[in-house]
Structures are given as structure tokens and as C-alpha cells.
Design an enzyme around this catalytic site. Sequence first.
Site, short mmCIF file in Angstrom:
data_model
loop_
_atom_site.label_atom_id
_atom_site.label_comp_id
_atom_site.label_asym_id
_atom_site.label_seq_id
_atom_site.Cartn_x
_atom_site.Cartn_y
_atom_site.Cartn_z
N ARG A 58 0.82 -1.20 0.00
CA ARG A 58 0.00 0.00 0.00
C ARG A 58 0.87 1.26 0.00
NH1 ARG A 58 -5.84 0.15 0.30
NH2 ARG A 58 -6.18 2.36 0.46
N ASN A 98 -11.26 16.49 0.68
CA ASN A 98 -12.22 15.41 0.46
C ASN A 98 -13.64 15.92 0.71
OD1 ASN A 98 -13.07 12.61 0.12
ND2 ASN A 98 -13.47 12.61 2.32
N HIS A 100 -17.34 14.55 2.03
CA HIS A 100 -17.90 13.42 2.77
C HIS A 100 -19.41 13.64 2.94
CE1 HIS A 100 -17.99 10.11 5.59
NE2 HIS A 100 -18.71 10.85 6.40
N ALA A 133 -4.23 12.00 8.26
CA ALA A 133 -3.91 10.56 8.29
C ALA A 133 -5.08 9.70 8.76
CB ALA A 133 -2.69 10.33 9.17
N GLY A 134 -6.09 10.30 9.39
CA GLY A 134 -7.23 9.52 9.87
C GLY A 134 -8.30 9.35 8.80
C1 GRF Z 1 -20.29 11.47 -2.73
O1 GRF Z 1 -21.45 11.58 -1.93
C2 GRF Z 1 -19.06 11.43 -1.87
O2 GRF Z 1 -19.10 12.26 -0.76
C3 GRF Z 1 -19.07 9.99 -1.45
O3 GRF Z 1 -19.45 9.27 -2.59
C4 GRF Z 1 -20.21 10.13 -3.42
C5 GRF Z 1 -19.50 10.18 -4.74
O4 GRF Z 1 -20.32 10.63 -5.74
N1 GRF Z 1 -17.78 9.60 -0.94
P1 GRF Z 1 -19.79 10.90 -7.22
O5 GRF Z 1 -18.89 9.75 -7.62
O6 GRF Z 1 -19.03 12.20 -7.22
O7 GRF Z 1 -21.03 10.97 -8.05
#
Ligand code: GRF
Length: 191
Positions: A58, A98, A100, A133-134
Site C-alpha cells: 500500500r 475530500n 464526505h 492521516a485519519g
Molecule cells: C459522494 O457523496 C461522496 O461524498 C461519497 O461518494 C459520493 C461520490 O459521488 N464519498 P460521485 O462519484 O461524485 O457521483
Amino acid sequence: MSGSGTNLAALLEAAADPSYGATVVAVGADRDDIEGLRRAEQAGVPTFVVKVGDYPSRDDWDAALAEVVAAHDPTLVVSAGFMKILGKRFLERFTTVNTHPALLPSFVGAHAVRDALEYGVKLTGATVHIVDAGVDTGPVIAQIAVPVEAGDDEDTLHERIKNAERTMLVETVGRMARDGWQVTDRKVIIG
Ligand code: GRF
């Protein structure tokens, strides 16, 4: 990216307008043949694939991914639906953002929408944060709330979250690219 790429599509569309002030220099994925790569190709943006299975560990994958990304010299890396955990070697080199689909720190991990629904919250949403890192633990940059409606299932709720999430991601990435950012004691200041 790993998913259907609608967040990416929103970024590509925004970046096609010069007034957005940011461009997408490349799009990478951890597997072939996904919608996001096709969307990038259609937009004329270079793409690359770096698969975990092609590396002995990894850590080696992480280092290889960092090399490929570095070749494009990004100001910011956006993990838009990218479902692999990025390692130390990658994160040391790039500020990575990111998105979420929950209001962090609630409902971390890969099943945030389902977990929020099962918990019975009335309000959930999406969070744009800097990756550390989390898992989903980095400094929060922006959040948007989305009410849970009676009769929601995981798909209907996720669809409404994704609508809000896309707009927030595009706005946040644009502001960071145009104005820069600073992180002090977990507080992210743009500009
Ligand atoms: C989004 O809701 C993102 O936050 C989650 O997966 C979804 C991805 O959607 N991790 P897409 O691939 O951008 O349509």
C-alpha cells in the site's frame, strides 16, 4: 475517484468557465473504466490510473500515486468520491480536500448516508475537509445541512446530499484555488 463522478463533473463544468479562476489539470483514479475518467476525457483533461494491486504494498502504491500526481503540479488535490485511504507519503506532498456525505465528525467512513439514516438523525449533510492521516478526521473547511425526510431511503437521501455537496465542493475548491488558504489549530481560513 472511484464512483460515478458527479462531483468531478460539477468541477469540470465550473472550470470550463474562465471566471471560475481554477482549472482541473488532471483526473486520476484507482481503477479503469469508470464514469469519472470518461467525463474527464470528454472534457479534454489528462487522466491516469494507479491501481493498488499493481504495487507490492500500500505504501508503494501511495508513493507511486504521489509521483504521478506531482507530474501535474497541482495547487490542490480534490478527492471527489475517491474511496481509498491516502497515506502519509501522499498527504505530505499535497493539500488534499475530500468531500464526505455527512456532517463530520458524525458518521465517518464509507457508509455515512446509511449510518445517518439508521441512527435516525433529522439533519445530515455534507462536509468538505482537508484530508489527514485519519479517516474523515481532517480540518473542516465547509459544511452544508440536508434534512432527512420521512420515507427517505439511502438512495433518495444520498441523492439530495449529493446535490448540495456538489455545489459546496465547487464553491469551496474555487475559493481555495483563487484566494489560497491557511490552517491553524484545525481552523481553515480561505483568503
Ligand atoms: C459522494 O457523496 C461522496 O461524498 C461519497 O461518494 C459520493 C461520490 O459521488 N464519498 P460521485 O462519484 O461524485 O457521483
